[in-house]
Design a protein around this motif. Structure first.
Motif, PDB file in Angstrom:
ATOM      1  N   ALA A 285       2.030 -19.501  12.915  1.00  0.00           N
ATOM      2  CA  ALA A 285       1.870 -19.183  14.342  1.00  0.00           C
ATOM      3  C   ALA A 285       3.199 -19.338  15.072  1.00  0.00           C
ATOM      4  N   THR A 286       3.957 -20.367  14.699  1.00  0.00           N
ATOM      5  CA  THR A 286       5.280 -20.570  15.287  1.00  0.00           C
ATOM      6  C   THR A 286       6.226 -19.440  14.865  1.00  0.00           C
ATOM      7  N   ALA A 287       6.212 -19.124  13.577  1.00  0.00           N
ATOM      8  CA  ALA A 287       7.080 -18.068  13.056  1.00  0.00           C
ATOM      9  C   ALA A 287       6.863 -16.750  13.800  1.00  0.00           C
ATOM     10  N   LYS A 288       5.606 -16.491  14.133  1.00  0.00           N
ATOM     11  CA  LYS A 288       5.279 -15.232  14.817  1.00  0.00           C
ATOM     12  C   LYS A 288       5.872 -15.161  16.214  1.00  0.00           C
ATOM     13  N   ARG A 289       6.116 -16.327  16.813  1.00  0.00           N
ATOM     14  CA  ARG A 289       6.669 -16.321  18.171  1.00  0.00           C
ATOM     15  C   ARG A 289       8.188 -16.261  18.195  1.00  0.00           C
ATOM     16  N   LEU A 290       8.844 -16.511  17.060  1.00  0.00           N
ATOM     17  CA  LEU A 290      10.313 -16.545  17.050  1.00  0.00           C
ATOM     18  C   LEU A 290      10.958 -15.252  17.549  1.00  0.00           C
ATOM     19  N   PRO A 291      10.504 -14.076  17.083  1.00  0.00           N
ATOM     20  CA  PRO A 291      11.155 -12.851  17.566  1.00  0.00           C
ATOM     21  C   PRO A 291      11.052 -12.687  19.078  1.00  0.00           C
ATOM     22  N   LEU A 292       9.940 -13.172  19.654  1.00  0.00           N
ATOM     23  CA  LEU A 292       9.753 -13.127  21.109  1.00  0.00           C
ATOM     24  C   LEU A 292      10.807 -13.949  21.816  1.00  0.00           C
TER      25      LEU A 292
ATOM     26  N   TYR B 247      17.440 -25.937  27.520  1.00  0.00           N
ATOM     27  CA  TYR B 247      18.013 -25.600  26.217  1.00  0.00           C
ATOM     28  C   TYR B 247      19.269 -24.765  26.401  1.00  0.00           C
ATOM     29  N   ASP B 248      20.213 -24.938  25.490  1.00  0.00           N
ATOM     30  CA  ASP B 248      21.445 -24.162  25.531  1.00  0.00           C
ATOM     31  C   ASP B 248      21.185 -22.784  24.910  1.00  0.00           C
ATOM     32  N   VAL B 249      21.353 -21.737  25.726  1.00  0.00           N
ATOM     33  CA  VAL B 249      20.971 -20.383  25.316  1.00  0.00           C
ATOM     34  C   VAL B 249      21.740 -19.935  24.071  1.00  0.00           C
ATOM     35  N   GLU B 250      23.063 -20.173  24.065  1.00  0.00           N
ATOM     36  CA  GLU B 250      23.875 -19.676  22.965  1.00  0.00           C
ATOM     37  C   GLU B 250      23.546 -20.387  21.641  1.00  0.00           C
ATOM     38  N   SER B 251      23.355 -21.710  21.692  1.00  0.00           N
ATOM     39  CA  SER B 251      23.002 -22.449  20.476  1.00  0.00           C
ATOM     40  C   SER B 251      21.655 -21.976  19.928  1.00  0.00           C
ATOM     41  N   LEU B 252      20.694 -21.804  20.840  1.00  0.00           N
ATOM     42  CA  LEU B 252      19.377 -21.336  20.417  1.00  0.00           C
ATOM     43  C   LEU B 252      19.483 -19.983  19.728  1.00  0.00           C
TER      44      LEU B 252
ATOM     45  N   SER C 202      19.094 -16.525  15.270  1.00  0.00           N
ATOM     46  CA  SER C 202      19.689 -15.393  14.591  1.00  0.00           C
ATOM     47  C   SER C 202      19.759 -15.648  13.092  1.00  0.00           C
ATOM     48  N   LYS C 203      20.185 -16.866  12.742  1.00  0.00           N
ATOM     49  CA  LYS C 203      20.222 -17.232  11.317  1.00  0.00           C
ATOM     50  C   LYS C 203      18.817 -17.274  10.746  1.00  0.00           C
TER      51      LYS C 203
END
Lengths: 213, 213
Positions: free
Chosen positions: A9-16, A65-70, A75-76
């Motif tokens: 369920a978490t994995a599915k939200r990552l692209p969002l 949260y830091d946008v660039e770090s996230l 991305s990885k």
């Protein structure tokens, strides 16, 4: 990265999350709170905080949260740093729309080969993608080492074609047919059944009122 | 039928069960066990039995479920006994494929009006469906009392168009844009984000092995 315990369920939200963070970065924003993120992606902030907790310490409490770090982390995680080639099986109405859909625009996903039975299509280049005959499907997939296929063919051909794809080395199938495919355990199937989605929407309209959910 | 306590996860599986039961009926089968159904729709049989339990006593244990009774029940539940008219917003590549998709073939779902900005499309009949200008969207939806819209337009127009649709009386939106729409509570949104689905599939391939799930 293999075998880490991220719930599906978490994995599915990552692209969002990933897509929205890119929008933020492009607009010059450097910090985001779980509340802002929640408003944007329509996931409640408690869920966001829980999701993020699976990825270690990505942000400081109270500062957002830091946008660039996230983004770098996601991305990885989402393998956006390497190109994924995908095969499209079936260049009918839906397949044709998928060719033009532009998966590649914001993502390192590219349809690199298409396959169809129609003689007027085979041998042509459609939107920059070569269309091969179905008889070349196995050999081309092996040759190009493609691991993911989009299935947009008539339901009657779906299982047989899926079997050929798996023999050729395909490990993930995005299935647009209404058929529930039988596949070995190492093959992931992501089904997008448009009739089912529409029926579910109609069902919810008829049975759920605003007081619920 | 309003406000009955069927979990959303169960509701999402109903169209699957329904479609397979129709196949069984057409092939002359009168009984089906939860195990057979499980093999066909790839849902474990315990889940099927729990799902069915929400609909009262539909089959006898040990003898399997009666196909015709189940179908009749699901048909009522899924509102297949009455025609649902749907508006298509956007007749681009994806919209055009959806027009030709044949939602109506096995279901009482019909796209009855399409809308687009393109002058060469407006006023034409595409696959039997009239294409209206966007400026007629609100009036036509009110006139035809359409409650469901399929959104297949560029992301930049999605929220504004959704607002217009809701003003016109739309209660359910099937959203093909990557935008997470903001809508009032009485409006249901079913999002089909194709890039998201493909990214999730790639993510699963890279992070989950056959020993899991």
């Amino acid at each position: 990265m293999k075998n880490q315990a991220i719930p599906k369920a978490t994995a599915k939200r990552l692209p969002l999350y990933y897509r929205y963070l890119k929008v933020l970065l492009d607009s010059g924003k450097t910090k985001v709170s779980s509340t802002e993120l929640s408003d944007a992606v329509k996931v409640d902030s408690a869920t966001i905080r829980r999701d993020f907790s699976y990825f270690g310490e990505l942000g400081k409490r109270g500062y957002g949260y830091d946008v660039e770090s996230l983004l770098e982390f996601f991305s990885k995680t989402l393998s956006e740093d390497r190109l994924t080639n995908v095969a499209l099986i079936g260049v009918g109405n839906l397949g044709n729309a998928l060719l033009k859909y532009g998966f590649h625009q914001n993502n390192n996903i590219r349809i690199s080969a298409a396959f169809d039975v129609r003689e007027d299509l085979v041998g042509r280049i459609v939107d920059g993608i070569p269309v091969y005959p179905m008889s070349d499907m196995e050999s081309q997939i092996k040759l190009q080492q493609i691991e993911i296929a989009i299935l947009a063919i008539p339901a009657s051909e779906a299982q047989d074609t899926a079997n050929l794809l798996i023999n050729a080395g395909i490990k993930g199938i995005m299935n647009f047919t209404p058929v529930r495919l039988t596949t070995p355990k190492h093959v992931q199937v992501q089904s997008v059944d448009l009739t089912n989605e529409l029926q579910t929407l109609i069902y919810f309209l008829n049975h759920y009122t605003e007081s619920e959910e």
